[in-house]
Design an enzyme around this catalytic site. Structure first.
Site, short mmCIF file in Angstrom:
data_model
loop_
_atom_site.label_atom_id
_atom_site.label_comp_id
_atom_site.label_asym_id
_atom_site.label_seq_id
_atom_site.Cartn_x
_atom_site.Cartn_y
_atom_site.Cartn_z
N GLY A 164 0.85 -1.19 0.00
CA GLY A 164 0.00 0.00 0.00
C GLY A 164 0.88 1.23 0.00
N HIS A 202 -2.16 7.40 7.28
CA HIS A 202 -1.19 8.28 6.61
C HIS A 202 -1.86 9.59 6.18
CE1 HIS A 202 2.67 6.39 6.35
NE2 HIS A 202 2.17 5.27 5.85
#
Length: 179
Positions: A56, A150
């Protein structure tokens, strides 16, 4: 995918943003324009993720403070999940909390036992603006939570506590990429 292009095949590999860069700690901006630039970013994210051998990658990990991430990640039954999400919202994170090894392309070579839920649901859009809902269990649920973190300016190290956190922070301080 058999009849389409391979994600990232037309993208360029970008430099990864490492822990310590302020872009990793800021909440990313909503995407407001769905067009060729966004499609190029998604392609670049795939190309960069594959080059770094990740599962990812969020846009801020290549220095773009936008709410976009890509994934090519198995779940615990080894089913492959491949795609991207623009303006994702983590709408569900529940089930059993499991501590498992977690790493990050922005903290290369390091990992720590991190607690995550074993079920997650993310809603958002495709690069063309179509609504999308992504369901994940096991390792893929961990990936979805990691990437949405994130975009909120968090890294997995923020979830690590106690001696595991102290050990991870010592490793970060000693890492060659930190200098």
């Amino acid at each position: 995918m058999r009849h389409g292009s391979i994600p990232g095949a037309h993208g360029r590999v970008r430099p990864l943003t490492l822990l310590g860069d302020p872009v990793l700690r800021a909440r990313c901006a909503e995407v407001t324009e769905f067009g060729p630039e966004l499609s190029r970013l998604v392609e670049d994210l795939f190309a960069t993720m594959y080059a770094a051998e990740g599962v990812g990658l969020a846009a801020n990990q290549v220095g773009e403070p936008l709410r976009v991430f890509v994934f090519d990640c198995p779940d615990d039954e080894d089913v492959r999940h491949l795609g991207h999400v623009v303006n994702p919202r983590l709408v569900t994170a529940d089930g059993v909390t499991l501590r498992g090894p977690e790493g990050c392309l922005s903290l290369p070579g390091l990992e720590a036992g991190t607690e995550r839920y074993d079920h997650a649901v993310v809603e958002g859009f495709t690069a063309t603006g179509e609504p999308i809902t992504v369901h994940g269990t096991g390792f893929f649920a961990r990936c979805l939570q990691h990437e949405t973190d994130h975009l909120e300016g968090r890294v997995y190290a923020d979830h690590v506590t106690g001696w595991r956190r102290r050990k991870l922070m010592r490793q970060v301080a000693k890492s060659s990429w930190r200098r």
